[in-house]
Structures are given as C-alpha cells and as structure tokens.
Design a protein around this motif. Structure first.
Motif, PDB file in Angstrom:
ATOM      1  N   LYS A 195       1.008  -1.362  -0.125  1.00 56.08           N
ATOM      2  CA  LYS A 195       0.136   0.067   0.141  1.00 56.08           C
ATOM      3  C   LYS A 195       0.996   1.355   0.001  1.00 56.08           C
ATOM      4  O   LYS A 195       1.773   1.235   0.655  1.00 56.08           O
ATOM      5  N   GLY A 196      -0.068   2.171  -0.468  1.00 57.54           N
ATOM      6  CA  GLY A 196       0.556   3.273  -0.095  1.00 57.54           C
ATOM      7  C   GLY A 196       1.071   4.221  -1.057  1.00 57.54           C
ATOM      8  O   GLY A 196       0.500   4.807  -1.918  1.00 57.54           O
ATOM      9  N   PHE A 222      17.628  11.385  -3.971  1.00 55.19           N
ATOM     10  CA  PHE A 222      17.233  12.042  -2.836  1.00 55.19           C
ATOM     11  C   PHE A 222      15.686  11.891  -2.621  1.00 55.19           C
ATOM     12  O   PHE A 222      15.030  11.296  -3.484  1.00 55.19           O
ATOM     13  N   ASP A 223      15.203  12.404  -1.351  1.00 54.07           N
ATOM     14  CA  ASP A 223      13.954  12.458  -1.020  1.00 54.07           C
ATOM     15  C   ASP A 223      13.212  11.153  -0.974  1.00 54.07           C
ATOM     16  O   ASP A 223      12.046  10.829  -1.587  1.00 54.07           O
ATOM     17  N   PRO A 224      14.030  10.015  -0.283  1.00 54.13           N
ATOM     18  CA  PRO A 224      13.083   8.864  -0.170  1.00 54.13           C
ATOM     19  C   PRO A 224      11.965   8.795   0.615  1.00 54.13           C
ATOM     20  O   PRO A 224      11.788   9.272   1.648  1.00 54.13           O
ATOM     21  N   LYS A 225      10.891   8.311   0.302  1.00 53.37           N
ATOM     22  CA  LYS A 225       9.711   7.848   1.090  1.00 53.37           C
ATOM     23  C   LYS A 225       9.147   6.551   1.098  1.00 53.37           C
ATOM     24  O   LYS A 225       9.020   6.077   0.031  1.00 53.37           O
ATOM     25  N   LEU A 226       9.467   5.979   2.219  1.00 55.18           N
ATOM     26  CA  LEU A 226       8.956   4.460   2.335  1.00 55.18           C
ATOM     27  C   LEU A 226       7.648   4.166   3.140  1.00 55.18           C
ATOM     28  O   LEU A 226       7.613   4.725   3.958  1.00 55.18           O
ATOM     29  N   VAL A 227       7.143   3.222   2.517  1.00 54.73           N
ATOM     30  CA  VAL A 227       5.796   2.816   3.225  1.00 54.73           C
ATOM     31  C   VAL A 227       5.921   1.108   3.132  1.00 54.73           C
ATOM     32  O   VAL A 227       6.248   0.455   2.239  1.00 54.73           O
TER      33      VAL A 227
END
Length: 215
Positions: free
Chosen positions: A36-37, A142-147
C-alpha cells in the motif's frame, strides 16, 4: 540516462542511451499487490553495507570515482525500514556498476532483483553496453519515502534523482553526451520491494517519471 520503466517499449530502449538515467526496471511480481500506499576510472574500495539479514553474504559492489552515485538522507529510525533502504540502494548501485563493468549478466543485479524483472533490468543495461556506452558524472538520489506493507513482506519506495551532471561516454570514441537540451533532469522512481526467504529486500517493480521532482 534513463533507468528502466514499468511499461517499457522497444522504442524506449532504443532511445535510452540518449536520455541519461529515466526509469530503472520494469515489470512487477504478484508480491507487489500487497503493498500500500561511468567511465573507466579506478574502482573505489568502499562499498555500501546493508543492515538487513546480516547472515546473508551480499555481493560487493564497487563504483569508480568517475561516476558519483550518492544517496541523500536515506535513513530511517526504524531498523526494518533501514534494511529496506539499504537493499534498495544496493540494487541501484548494482545496475550502474553493471553498465560500467560492461556486464549485463551481473550477479549483483540478480541478487537484488526478483525473477520477474531481471530480464528487463538486463535489457536496460544492454541499452548502454550494446552501444559501447558507460556512465560518468554525478547522480544524487534524494527524498526517499518508504511505506511498509502490513504483512512485513513488502514495501513501496519513492525517490528522486537529479541527472543534471550525469552523462554517458562512448568506450571507443570517448565521446561524452548528456541529456538533450530542454530535458527535465529530475526523475521520480516508484519502487515495489519484496522480502526474499533469505531476508533480502529485492526490487519487484520500478517505474520512473521524468519531471515529477524538484530540489
């Protein structure tokens, strides 16, 4: 210098060398449904180490100083999240190391990709090596976003790259080229990862979208 895309066509691969780094990898495995997500310089002895599955022997991946692939703020306060980020970084490094080493059959790439996308990753690598191209310059991620998936076996990751200073160089002629004039240098990647039985986080799909990031 485009990385492989989720929906890749033959025409896209034909022009991948002209567009430096856009969409790395493509295809997806069923595991993702739960979510998800470089040049000929001397290799650097330093290689990233992953905090995930410490009992697993990971491949040593080296990049030359002529290609500076950096990861800004790829950290997590959660050990499980850090494990995902560590393996995701190594998959990216493995792909570019394979181009630089002229090795489409890289064992490191195989280690960090699920079976479902290994063939597409190989096609992406060959879009450079078949044209005698390597990669050089600088490529910040850069700017990693993890779910994380609720079942703990999957994860989704987005991050950006800046191709402003990333280029290709022909191995035979030494001709250096960057992105065509007017090309947006920012690319956002959306990655699905699945945890293997050995505890390694492997890419199960990757999609790149140019112009979706900024700094």
């Amino acid at each position: 210098m485009a990385r492989r895309a989720l929906t890749t066509t033959a025409a896209a691969f034909a022009t991948a060398a002209a567009l430096l780094l856009t969409a790395c990898g493509g295809g997806d495995d069923s595991a993702s449904d739960d979510i998800k997500g470089a040049g000929n310089g001397s290799p650097s002895p330093a290689a990233s180490k992953s905090s995930a599955a410490p009992g697993v022997k990971r491949p040593v991946i080296k990049l030359p100083s002529s290609f500076q692939l950096t990861f800004e703020n790829w950290t997590s306060s959660d050990p499980g999240g850090q494990a995902v980020l560590d393996d995701a970084k190594e998959e990216v490094r493995a792909g570019y190391a394979a181009i630089i080493a002229n090795d489409p059959d890289s064992e490191a790439v195989t280690f960090y990709d699920t079976k479902g996308i290994r063939g597409l990753t190989k096609e992406w690598i060959k879009s450079y090596t078949d044209k005698d191209l390597t990669v050089i310059g600088k490529l910040p991620a850069f700017d990693p976003k993890l779910v994380m998936a609720e079942n703990g076996r999957g994860a989704s990751l987005t991050y950006c790259t800046d191709e402003t200073d990333a280029k290709t160089r022909n191995r035979k002629t030494s001709k250096v080229e960057g992105n065509p004039a007017g090309t947006n240098p920012y690319v956002r990647y959306s990655v699905s990862l699945a945890k293997s039985e050995q505890g390694v986080w492997q890419n199960s799909s990757v999609r790149g979208e140019r112009g979706k990031c900024s700094r």
